[in-house]
Motif scaffolding. Structure first.
Motif, PDB file in Angstrom:
ATOM      1  N   GLU A  23       0.171  11.827  -3.455  1.00 15.63           N
ATOM      2  CA  GLU A  23       1.162  10.746  -3.536  1.00 15.63           C
ATOM      3  C   GLU A  23       0.691   9.523  -2.766  1.00 15.63           C
ATOM      4  OE1 GLU A  23       5.554  12.642  -4.111  1.00 15.63           O
ATOM      5  OE2 GLU A  23       4.667  12.884  -2.121  1.00 15.63           O
ATOM      6  N   LYS A  24       0.131   9.731  -1.574  1.00 13.94           N
ATOM      7  CA  LYS A  24      -0.377   8.603  -0.770  1.00 13.94           C
ATOM      8  C   LYS A  24      -1.496   7.866  -1.515  1.00 13.94           C
ATOM      9  CE  LYS A  24       1.528   9.267   3.463  1.00 13.94           C
ATOM     10  NZ  LYS A  24       2.638   8.438   3.779  1.00 13.94           N
ATOM     11  N   GLU A  27       0.118   5.789  -4.210  1.00 16.22           N
ATOM     12  CA  GLU A  27       0.800   4.632  -3.615  1.00 16.22           C
ATOM     13  C   GLU A  27      -0.190   3.509  -3.323  1.00 16.22           C
ATOM     14  OE1 GLU A  27       2.810   6.087  -0.115  1.00 16.22           O
ATOM     15  OE2 GLU A  27       4.195   7.304  -1.302  1.00 16.22           O
ATOM     16  N   LEU A  58       4.010  14.404  -9.949  1.00 12.82           N
ATOM     17  CA  LEU A  58       2.810  13.586  -9.828  1.00 12.82           C
ATOM     18  C   LEU A  58       2.166  13.457 -11.205  1.00 12.82           C
ATOM     19  CD1 LEU A  58       1.288  14.984  -6.564  1.00 12.82           C
ATOM     20  CD2 LEU A  58       1.715  12.595  -7.036  1.00 12.82           C
TER      21      LEU A  58
END
Length: 149
Positions: A23-24, A27, A58
């Motif tokens: 996820e990071k 982002e 995701l």
């Protein structure tokens, strides 16, 4: 020069730490390829990324799919880069492999597995010898990552 990060799992399994890391990456607008140690593990990670959190998923696919290049995250059991990823993860026994061509290469290894620990040490030496900027991260008691080297 590629930034090579080593993440030493001790308190949480890969299934708990990989989704937030991915996820990071998303982002930050990065494209990712995740190499797992076996096709079976790719299938398990594929299922996990669809269901790890009820309110989200995701976006990802596997390298076996004909449209793999379109996915921001691609899972594979081979050393490939079908989506022109700039971040490469090696998990579940996959070798760190070539770091060249990536902004980041990340090895996540099980600190409770002596073989995985030995392979990570060898990968560390190879990364340093190749001139990559290598850092080592270990899980603290609270589950957060602490930079150790």
């Amino acid at each position: 020069m590629t930034e090579v990060l080593f993440y030493h799992l001790e308190r949480q399994p890969l299934d708990a730490v990989l989704p937030p890391m991915l996820e990071k990456c998303l982002e930050r607008g990065w494209r990712v390829v995740v190499e797992a140690g076996s096709p079976e593990r790719v299938d398990a990670l594929d299922a996990l990324l669809w269901t790890f959190r009820e309110e989200a998923f995701l976006p990802h696919g596997t390298a076996r799919e004909p449209n793999a290049a379109l996915h921001p995250v691609v899972l594979s059991s081979e050393t490939v880069n079908p989506n022109d990823a700039n971040v490469r993860f090696a998990v579940d026994g996959a070798a760190l492999g070539p770091a060249e061509g990536f902004d980041r290469a990340i090895l996540i290894f099980d600190g409770n597995d002596p073989d995985a620990l030995a392979r990570a040490r060898d990968d560390w030496r190879r990364a340093k010898a190749a001139g990559h900027a290598a850092t080592y991260w270990q899980q603290a008691a609270n589950g957060r990552w602490e930079k150790k080297a």
